[in-house]
Design an enzyme around this catalytic site. Sequence first.
Site, PDB file in Angstrom:
ATOM      1  N   LYS A  16      13.534  13.797   8.255  1.00 51.25           N
ATOM      2  CA  LYS A  16      14.833  14.212   8.798  1.00 51.25           C
ATOM      3  C   LYS A  16      15.172  15.553   8.166  1.00 51.25           C
ATOM      4  O   LYS A  16      15.307  15.659   6.945  1.00 51.25           O
ATOM      5  CB  LYS A  16      15.897  13.173   8.461  1.00 51.25           C
ATOM      6  CG  LYS A  16      17.277  13.550   8.963  1.00 51.25           C
ATOM      7  CD  LYS A  16      18.282  12.445   8.694  1.00 51.25           C
ATOM      8  CE  LYS A  16      19.667  12.837   9.164  1.00 51.25           C
ATOM      9  NZ  LYS A  16      20.650  11.781   8.917  1.00 51.25           N
ATOM     10  N   LYS A  46      13.405  13.551  13.315  1.00 50.32           N
ATOM     11  CA  LYS A  46      14.732  14.069  13.687  1.00 50.32           C
ATOM     12  C   LYS A  46      14.949  15.445  13.099  1.00 50.32           C
ATOM     13  O   LYS A  46      14.724  15.592  11.903  1.00 50.32           O
ATOM     14  CB  LYS A  46      15.769  13.081  13.160  1.00 50.32           C
ATOM     15  CG  LYS A  46      17.199  13.395  13.494  1.00 50.32           C
ATOM     16  CD  LYS A  46      18.113  12.326  12.921  1.00 50.32           C
ATOM     17  CE  LYS A  46      19.556  12.613  13.341  1.00 50.32           C
ATOM     18  NZ  LYS A  46      20.486  11.612  12.830  1.00 50.32           N
TER      19      LYS A  46
END
Length: 328
Positions: A201, A254
């Site tokens: 992320k 992400k």
Amino acid sequence: MSFPETRMRRLRRTESLRALVRETSLEPGDLIYPLFICPGEGIRKPVGSMPGVFNLSVDEAVKEAEEVAGLGVAGLLLFGLPAEKDERGTGAYDDEGIVQQALRALKASSAAKKLVLIGDVCLCEYTSHGHCGMIVETRDGWEVENDTSLDLLGQTAASLARAGADIVAPSDMMDGRVAAIRRALDEDDRQEVPILSYASKFASAFYGPFREAADSAPQFGDRKTYQMDGANLREAMREIDLDIAEGADMILMKPAMPYLDVVREARRRVDVPMGAYQVSGEYSMLHAAFEKGWLDRDRAMLESLLGIRRAGADFIVTYFAKDAAKLL
Ligand SMILES: [Zn+2]
């Protein structure tokens, strides 16, 4: 062989031929729809920067879920907006917390419970300071403390599992959280609940609109001491390897579109199921172009999702899930 013996256009001549040789599929069952749950009743509050996205009270979330299930979407990823926030993010691991209430209500609906219900595990929506872990004072000011946050993340995961989460998805980026969450789930007799870790992320500008939707903007500082530097591909692979070694059953990448090379490289290296999160900013910038009439909404939406699948994602978390499923 080359031209004129080879003519690539031969297989593009009709839609049936193109369908026969299509390499990547996109189905409603590949999509996960995020929902933002808020207190109250009958509430459907639009998120200004994300057209078509709402903060939903539990009753409205159940209605939304029933519609989404009817479209064949695979599941929901649930975020919560608690009535009150505090330093320790108590609302995240309260069995009466807002997402826990939503999970129980969704499981009570025969239509909604067919969806895979994924609970986001993080503290930022529940802490008054808006960071994903505990804040401690240091000589230089403050820091997000890693190890004390792990216990609370473990408690959050166990509480979500007790309320009915089919999967828990830690998004906090503390070191060691997957192992801590696995231990907390197992000690709570939830051995069957899988962990979908947001393994890589990145600290991204594309999360901007989400912070309005989830009311989770940090009140001071930023998240660069725990989320990853966008320049680092090799580090992303180390994060993934560590999360799998700690017990992650699946991983989530992400953001998606600005990081398709990372998705690709991860797919090449690991065998666990992998999703990618087309984040709020990706959604909002496309919507802004749709509103201006600069892009064809349906085609651009599906093309953005197809690109993420082609890069190697098995499934996609996307705010387009409902609209895309209607077209597919
Ligand atoms: Zn967070």
